[in-house]
Design a protein around this motif. Structure first.
Motif, PDB file in Angstrom:
ATOM      1  N   PRO A 110       0.825 -29.414  31.394  1.00  0.00           N
ATOM      2  CA  PRO A 110       1.327 -29.467  32.607  1.00  0.00           C
ATOM      3  C   PRO A 110       0.845 -30.407  33.484  1.00  0.00           C
ATOM      4  CG  PRO A 110       1.478 -27.179  32.046  1.00  0.00           C
ATOM      5  CD  PRO A 110       0.510 -27.718  30.904  1.00  0.00           C
ATOM      6  N   SER A 111      -0.495 -30.563  33.465  1.00  0.00           N
ATOM      7  CA  SER A 111      -1.141 -31.285  34.443  1.00  0.00           C
ATOM      8  C   SER A 111      -1.038 -32.877  34.146  1.00  0.00           C
ATOM      9  CB  SER A 111      -2.764 -30.895  34.312  1.00  0.00           C
ATOM     10  OG  SER A 111      -3.252 -31.495  33.059  1.00  0.00           O
ATOM     11  N   ASP A 112      -0.920 -33.289  33.015  1.00  0.00           N
ATOM     12  CA  ASP A 112      -0.622 -34.883  32.897  1.00  0.00           C
ATOM     13  C   ASP A 112       0.398 -35.231  31.697  1.00  0.00           C
ATOM     14  OD1 ASP A 112      -1.670 -33.920  30.264  1.00  0.00           O
ATOM     15  OD2 ASP A 112      -3.684 -34.904  30.818  1.00  0.00           O
ATOM     16  N   ASN A 113       1.194 -34.053  31.333  1.00  0.00           N
ATOM     17  CA  ASN A 113       2.300 -34.378  30.329  1.00  0.00           C
ATOM     18  C   ASN A 113       2.021 -34.640  29.099  1.00  0.00           C
ATOM     19  OD1 ASN A 113       4.440 -33.379  32.151  1.00  0.00           O
ATOM     20  ND2 ASN A 113       4.380 -35.287  33.113  1.00  0.00           N
ATOM     21  N   ARG A 114       0.586 -34.809  28.605  1.00  0.00           N
ATOM     22  CA  ARG A 114       0.310 -35.274  27.238  1.00  0.00           C
ATOM     23  C   ARG A 114       0.571 -33.897  26.504  1.00  0.00           C
ATOM     24  NH1 ARG A 114      -5.915 -35.686  26.651  1.00  0.00           N
ATOM     25  NH2 ARG A 114      -5.658 -33.914  28.306  1.00  0.00           N
ATOM     26  N   VAL A 115       0.728 -34.418  24.987  1.00  0.00           N
ATOM     27  CA  VAL A 115       0.930 -33.641  23.993  1.00  0.00           C
ATOM     28  C   VAL A 115      -0.499 -33.088  23.545  1.00  0.00           C
ATOM     29  CG1 VAL A 115       1.976 -33.069  21.612  1.00  0.00           C
ATOM     30  CG2 VAL A 115       3.264 -34.327  23.468  1.00  0.00           C
ATOM     31  N   LEU A 116      -0.604 -31.750  23.193  1.00  0.00           N
ATOM     32  CA  LEU A 116      -2.101 -31.340  22.903  1.00  0.00           C
ATOM     33  C   LEU A 116      -1.757 -30.492  21.768  1.00  0.00           C
ATOM     34  CD1 LEU A 116      -4.035 -30.692  26.199  1.00  0.00           C
ATOM     35  CD2 LEU A 116      -4.101 -32.786  24.797  1.00  0.00           C
ATOM     36  N   VAL A 117      -2.808 -30.180  21.084  1.00  0.00           N
ATOM     37  CA  VAL A 117      -2.732 -29.284  19.871  1.00  0.00           C
ATOM     38  C   VAL A 117      -3.952 -28.396  20.019  1.00  0.00           C
ATOM     39  CG1 VAL A 117      -2.678 -29.012  17.284  1.00  0.00           C
ATOM     40  CG2 VAL A 117      -1.334 -30.779  18.516  1.00  0.00           C
ATOM     41  N   HIS A 118      -4.012 -27.469  20.561  1.00  0.00           N
ATOM     42  CA  HIS A 118      -5.029 -26.598  20.872  1.00  0.00           C
ATOM     43  C   HIS A 118      -4.879 -24.987  20.506  1.00  0.00           C
ATOM     44  CE1 HIS A 118      -7.268 -29.532  23.751  1.00  0.00           C
ATOM     45  NE2 HIS A 118      -7.365 -29.936  22.605  1.00  0.00           N
ATOM     46  N   ARG A 119      -5.922 -24.282  20.509  1.00  0.00           N
ATOM     47  CA  ARG A 119      -5.927 -22.785  20.039  1.00  0.00           C
ATOM     48  C   ARG A 119      -5.603 -21.759  21.285  1.00  0.00           C
ATOM     49  NH1 ARG A 119      -7.603 -21.006  15.081  1.00  0.00           N
ATOM     50  NH2 ARG A 119      -9.164 -22.730  14.983  1.00  0.00           N
ATOM     51  N   VAL A 120      -4.819 -20.951  21.038  1.00  0.00           N
ATOM     52  CA  VAL A 120      -4.556 -19.758  22.076  1.00  0.00           C
ATOM     53  C   VAL A 120      -5.653 -18.943  22.063  1.00  0.00           C
ATOM     54  CG1 VAL A 120      -2.972 -17.873  22.676  1.00  0.00           C
ATOM     55  CG2 VAL A 120      -2.011 -19.829  21.834  1.00  0.00           C
ATOM     56  N   VAL A 121      -6.350 -18.811  23.087  1.00  0.00           N
ATOM     57  CA  VAL A 121      -7.503 -17.745  23.482  1.00  0.00           C
ATOM     58  C   VAL A 121      -7.174 -16.768  24.214  1.00  0.00           C
ATOM     59  CG1 VAL A 121      -9.167 -19.855  22.833  1.00  0.00           C
ATOM     60  CG2 VAL A 121      -8.568 -19.085  25.173  1.00  0.00           C
ATOM     61  N   LYS A 122      -6.093 -16.729  24.989  1.00  0.00           N
ATOM     62  CA  LYS A 122      -5.620 -15.586  25.780  1.00  0.00           C
ATOM     63  C   LYS A 122      -4.186 -15.581  25.673  1.00  0.00           C
ATOM     64  CE  LYS A 122      -9.416 -15.848  29.126  1.00  0.00           C
ATOM     65  NZ  LYS A 122      -9.764 -16.207  30.653  1.00  0.00           N
ATOM     66  N   ILE A 123      -3.550 -14.381  25.853  1.00  0.00           N
ATOM     67  CA  ILE A 123      -2.214 -14.171  25.837  1.00  0.00           C
ATOM     68  C   ILE A 123      -1.768 -13.237  27.267  1.00  0.00           C
ATOM     69  CG2 ILE A 123      -0.098 -13.507  24.872  1.00  0.00           C
ATOM     70  CD1 ILE A 123      -1.328 -14.445  22.221  1.00  0.00           C
ATOM     71  N   GLN A 124      -0.587 -13.845  28.017  1.00  0.00           N
ATOM     72  CA  GLN A 124      -0.235 -12.839  28.887  1.00  0.00           C
ATOM     73  C   GLN A 124       1.318 -12.868  29.044  1.00  0.00           C
ATOM     74  OE1 GLN A 124      -2.022 -13.132  33.037  1.00  0.00           O
ATOM     75  NE2 GLN A 124      -3.980 -12.155  32.153  1.00  0.00           N
ATOM     76  N   LYS A 125       1.828 -11.955  28.356  1.00  0.00           N
ATOM     77  CA  LYS A 125       3.444 -12.026  28.305  1.00  0.00           C
ATOM     78  C   LYS A 125       3.867 -13.412  27.626  1.00  0.00           C
ATOM     79  CE  LYS A 125       4.417  -8.804  31.736  1.00  0.00           C
ATOM     80  NZ  LYS A 125       5.285  -8.375  33.001  1.00  0.00           N
ATOM     81  N   GLU A 126       4.516 -14.287  28.098  1.00  0.00           N
ATOM     82  CA  GLU A 126       4.970 -15.569  27.923  1.00  0.00           C
ATOM     83  C   GLU A 126       4.127 -16.703  28.230  1.00  0.00           C
ATOM     84  OE1 GLU A 126       9.179 -16.277  28.111  1.00  0.00           O
ATOM     85  OE2 GLU A 126       9.714 -14.292  27.202  1.00  0.00           O
ATOM     86  N   TYR A 127       2.827 -16.275  28.477  1.00  0.00           N
ATOM     87  CA  TYR A 127       1.817 -17.458  29.141  1.00  0.00           C
ATOM     88  C   TYR A 127       0.763 -17.490  28.218  1.00  0.00           C
ATOM     89  CZ  TYR A 127       4.648 -17.780  33.476  1.00  0.00           C
ATOM     90  OH  TYR A 127       5.647 -18.161  34.175  1.00  0.00           O
ATOM     91  N   TYR A 128       0.359 -18.550  28.058  1.00  0.00           N
ATOM     92  CA  TYR A 128      -1.063 -18.785  26.792  1.00  0.00           C
ATOM     93  C   TYR A 128      -2.020 -19.556  27.422  1.00  0.00           C
ATOM     94  CZ  TYR A 128       3.254 -17.215  24.586  1.00  0.00           C
ATOM     95  OH  TYR A 128       4.496 -16.566  24.191  1.00  0.00           O
ATOM     96  N   PHE A 129      -3.085 -19.286  27.403  1.00  0.00           N
ATOM     97  CA  PHE A 129      -4.435 -20.055  27.787  1.00  0.00           C
ATOM     98  C   PHE A 129      -4.961 -20.557  26.467  1.00  0.00           C
ATOM     99  CE2 PHE A 129      -8.583 -20.938  29.182  1.00  0.00           C
ATOM    100  CZ  PHE A 129      -8.366 -21.517  30.510  1.00  0.00           C
ATOM    101  N   THR A 130      -4.976 -21.914  26.486  1.00  0.00           N
ATOM    102  CA  THR A 130      -5.301 -22.763  25.098  1.00  0.00           C
ATOM    103  C   THR A 130      -6.623 -23.339  25.446  1.00  0.00           C
ATOM    104  OG1 THR A 130      -4.323 -24.678  25.836  1.00  0.00           O
ATOM    105  CG2 THR A 130      -2.965 -23.018  24.426  1.00  0.00           C
ATOM    106  N   LYS A 131      -7.266 -23.802  24.453  1.00  0.00           N
ATOM    107  CA  LYS A 131      -8.546 -24.334  24.454  1.00  0.00           C
ATOM    108  C   LYS A 131      -8.792 -25.021  23.272  1.00  0.00           C
ATOM    109  CE  LYS A 131     -13.524 -23.624  25.477  1.00  0.00           C
ATOM    110  NZ  LYS A 131     -14.463 -22.668  25.953  1.00  0.00           N
ATOM    111  N   GLY A 132      -9.588 -26.371  23.129  1.00  0.00           N
ATOM    112  CA  GLY A 132      -9.897 -26.862  21.890  1.00  0.00           C
ATOM    113  C   GLY A 132     -11.025 -25.979  21.281  1.00  0.00           C
ATOM    114  N   ASP A 133     -11.058 -26.116  20.076  1.00  0.00           N
ATOM    115  CA  ASP A 133     -12.258 -25.528  19.322  1.00  0.00           C
ATOM    116  C   ASP A 133     -13.779 -26.176  19.890  1.00  0.00           C
ATOM    117  OD1 ASP A 133     -10.741 -23.475  18.516  1.00  0.00           O
ATOM    118  OD2 ASP A 133     -10.439 -24.413  16.372  1.00  0.00           O
TER     119      ASP A 133
END
Length: 202
Positions: A110-133
């Motif tokens: 959302p911050s820069d509209n780039r397409v990223l491929v990262h891992r989900v490290v947290k989940i809250q309902k339909e929201y996902y916190f992602t981070k590169g390994d």
């Protein structure tokens, strides 16, 4: 078969149309019962063009909406060692009900509209916190499901499938990454590996 090669800031996406089926034309010559086979498959035609992030997102969205899997070569080292730069990654449709901790998602940041491929490290309902390994930062922030394009279901490296990071161990990887333990462990492992290689080579 028509293949289109799409270059995206070092990323190559492959979009393949269904292969043509060879047509066999039996030719009867006199009393001969042998058939001559005509293979009508021509070599694939390849075209190239540059894509920006919006076009890539559109391509992924269209493919996923059609319930198709799309693959492209991953750029960068943010998911190393589980995804290497140049690995072919396969993105498949996903639903909110099937996303699990440790899944690797393709999404629009959302911050820069780039397409990223990262891992989900947290989940809250339909929201996902992602981070590169391989990222030492705090992560990408929370991603709404509306920004999710698909999930990585397969990784190929030099034609060989690699499952490490996609199986049951993905949850442990996510927890280590969330606690900022993963990168130090990877650095330590690389140092030990280099030291072992030097020891046996001397």
């Amino acid at each position: 078969m028509l293949r289109t090669r799409l270059l995206v800031r070092g990323m190559i996406a492959l979009e393949c149309a269904p292969a043509e089926v060879p047509r066999f034309n039996p030719i009867r010559a006199g009393k001969s019962r042998r058939h001559r086979v005509s293979n009508l498959i021509s070599p694939p035609r390849i075209t190239e063009r540059l894509l920006d992030s919006d076009e890539l997102a559109g391509l992924l969205t269209e493919a996923i909406a059609g319930n198709h899997t799309i693959c492209f070569n991953a750029p960068g080292q943010s998911m190393h060692p589980f995804i290497h730069s140049g690995d072919k990654i396969f993105i498949s449709p996903v639903t909110t009900e099937t996303i699990r901790l440790g899944d690797i998602l393709a999404f629009i940041c959302p911050s820069d509209n780039r397409v990223l491929v990262h891992r989900v490290v947290k989940i809250q309902k339909e929201y996902y916190f992602t981070k590169g390994d391989n990222a030492s930062s705090s992560g990408d922030g929370w991603i709404d499901f509306g920004n999710v394009l698909g999930r990585v279901t397969r990784i190929e490296r030099e034609g060989v499938e690699h499952r490490l990071g996609l199986g049951m161990e993905k949850q442990l990887i996510a927890l280590l990454s969330r606690g900022n333990y993963l990168v130090p462990m990877l650095i330590f492992y690389r140092r030990v590996k280099r030291g072992s290689a030097g020891l046996f080579s001397s």
